[in-house]
Design an enzyme around this catalytic site. Structure first.
Site, PDB file in Angstrom:
ATOM      1  N   ASP A  43      46.953  32.566  41.353  1.00  0.00           N
ATOM      2  CA  ASP A  43      46.938  31.769  40.121  1.00  0.00           C
ATOM      3  C   ASP A  43      48.363  31.403  39.703  1.00  0.00           C
ATOM      4  OD1 ASP A  43      47.823  34.235  39.212  1.00  0.00           O
ATOM      5  OD2 ASP A  43      46.208  34.522  37.755  1.00  0.00           O
ATOM      6  N   SER A  44      49.347  31.979  40.371  1.00  0.00           N
ATOM      7  CA  SER A  44      50.749  31.628  40.149  1.00  0.00           C
ATOM      8  C   SER A  44      51.030  30.167  40.478  1.00  0.00           C
ATOM      9  CB  SER A  44      51.666  32.526  40.996  1.00  0.00           C
ATOM     10  OG  SER A  44      51.242  32.527  42.354  1.00  0.00           O
ATOM     11  N   ASP A  82      42.581  33.997  44.195  1.00  0.00           N
ATOM     12  CA  ASP A  82      42.908  34.727  42.968  1.00  0.00           C
ATOM     13  C   ASP A  82      42.127  34.117  41.796  1.00  0.00           C
ATOM     14  OD1 ASP A  82      44.194  36.485  41.300  1.00  0.00           O
ATOM     15  OD2 ASP A  82      46.163  35.526  41.448  1.00  0.00           O
ATOM     16  N   LYS A 111      40.104  37.902  44.313  1.00  0.00           N
ATOM     17  CA  LYS A 111      40.880  38.970  43.670  1.00  0.00           C
ATOM     18  C   LYS A 111      40.658  38.945  42.166  1.00  0.00           C
ATOM     19  CE  LYS A 111      45.424  38.795  42.883  1.00  0.00           C
ATOM     20  NZ  LYS A 111      45.528  39.145  41.432  1.00  0.00           N
ATOM     21  N   GLU A 113      41.852  40.972  38.396  1.00  0.00           N
ATOM     22  CA  GLU A 113      42.769  41.891  37.724  1.00  0.00           C
ATOM     23  C   GLU A 113      41.991  42.847  36.834  1.00  0.00           C
ATOM     24  OE1 GLU A 113      45.859  40.012  35.508  1.00  0.00           O
ATOM     25  OE2 GLU A 113      46.589  38.825  37.203  1.00  0.00           O
ATOM     26  N   GLU A 177      51.025  46.216  40.817  1.00  0.00           N
ATOM     27  CA  GLU A 177      52.147  45.393  40.376  1.00  0.00           C
ATOM     28  C   GLU A 177      53.043  46.114  39.386  1.00  0.00           C
ATOM     29  OE1 GLU A 177      53.285  40.982  38.601  1.00  0.00           O
ATOM     30  OE2 GLU A 177      51.224  41.402  39.208  1.00  0.00           O
TER      31      GLU A 177
END
Length: 249
Positions: A43-44, A82, A111, A113, A177
Site C-alpha cells: 500500500d506504500s 497488501d 497481507k 496488519e 516492523e
C-alpha cells in the site's frame, strides 16, 4: 525457473534468509523476481507513486492494475497483495475484498496488519482458501506514533502475544516492523513460521524494504533503511543532459 510456493517459504524458517521487496511496475517486478522470494505489492505505492501523505488513502481499485502487472511479470517470486486501510474491517468484508483481489490479480496471498484482533479474520480467510501474511509491531495504516515499538515491558508483552496469536491463526509468515532487536529475536524463536523484518534486526528469518527507499527514489527515508543507490541523482543527470542536447539541437 522454479516458482516459489508458500511451502517453500515455510521450509526456509531457521535455514535460508528470505529476500523480499516491494514492486508496483513491470520493470521493478522483472528485476526483483530474479533475486527475491517474495514481492509485496505494498500500500506504500500510494505514497511512492501517487504522492499521498500516508498509506491510508490508497484504494483497492488503484492497486489492482499494479498488482496484476507485477504478477504477470514476476514468474518466480511469491506475489503478495497488501490489503489497504479499512478493506478488512470484519471477516466478511475482508473475504469479499480478498476474493476480488485474488480473482482479478491472481496474486498468491494477501497481507493484513494487526495482532490478536485480526485472528478471527485471518482464520476466516485461510479457511476459505486465501493465504494470508501477517504484520505486527509498527502498523502504518493505524499508527499515530511512528517510533520504534517494544521499548517497554507492556509493549513487548503485547507485541509478543500478537505474534503468537497471529502465527497460530494460519498465516504463513509475519512481517515485524520497527521493533527493538531483542523482541524481534524473541518473536522469531517463539513462532514456527518465518518472520520478515523491516527495521527489526538481523534476527528475523528474512528482510523486506520498500524498493524506492532502498534505491533512492523516495522523498522520505526511514532511519533503518540502507540506501544502495541514489537514483534521483542519476535520473536528474540523465534528464539534464537530455535537456542540454535538445537545446543544442
Amino acid at each position: 525457473m522454479q516458482k516459489i510456493t508458500i511451502e517453500k517459504i515455510l521450509k526456509k524458517k531457521n535455514k535460508t534468509p528470505i529476500v523480499c521487496l516491494t514492486a508496483y511496475s513491470k520493470a521493478i517486478a522483472q528485476i526483483a523476481d530474479r533475486y527475491c522470494d517474495i514481492i509485496l505489492v505494498g500500500d506504500s505505492l500510494g505514497m511512492v507513486l501517487y504522492g499521498m501523505k500516508t498509506t491510508r488513502k490508497i484504494k483497492i481499485e488503484t492497486m489492482i492494475p499494479h498488482a496484476k502487472t507485477v504478477k504477470d511479470f514476476a514468474r518466480k517470486s511469491l506475489v503478495v497483495f497488501d490489503m489497504p486501510y479499512k478493506t478488512y474491517t470484519n471477516k466478511f468484508i475482508a473475504y469479499k475484498n480478498a476474493r476480488k483481489i485474488i480473482k482479478l490479480t491472481k496474486c498468491d496471498a494477501v497481507k493484513l496488519e494487526g495482532g490478536k484482533k485480526m485472528v478471527g479474520t485471518i482464520k476466516h480467510l485461510t479457511k476459505k482458501g486465501i493465504p494470508v501474511m501477517g504484520h505486527i509491531g509498527l502498523l502504518p495504516q493505524t499508527s499515530t506514533n511512528f517510533k520504534v515499538k517494544g521499548k517497554n515491558f507492556i509493549q513487548k508483552k503485547q507485541i509478543l502475544e500478537d505474534a503468537i496469536a497471529v502465527s497460530n491463526s494460519g498465516v504463513f509468515a509475519i512481517i515485524i516492523e520497527c521493533v527493538v532487536e531483542n523482541l524481534a529475536k524473541k518473536i522469531t524463536k517463539n513462532v514456527s513460521i518465518p518472520t520478515i523484518g523491516i527495521g527489526a534486526s538481523m534476527h528475523c528469518d528474512g528482510q523486506i524494504l520498500v524498493t524506492d527507499d532502498m534505491i533512492g527514489l523516495s522523498d522520505f527515508l526511514p532511519k533503518f533503511v540502507k540506501q544502495y543507490s541514489n537514483l534521483k541523482k542519476v535520473i536528474e543527470k540523465c534528464i539534464k543532459n537530455y535537456s542540454e542536447d535538445v537545446k543544442l539541437r
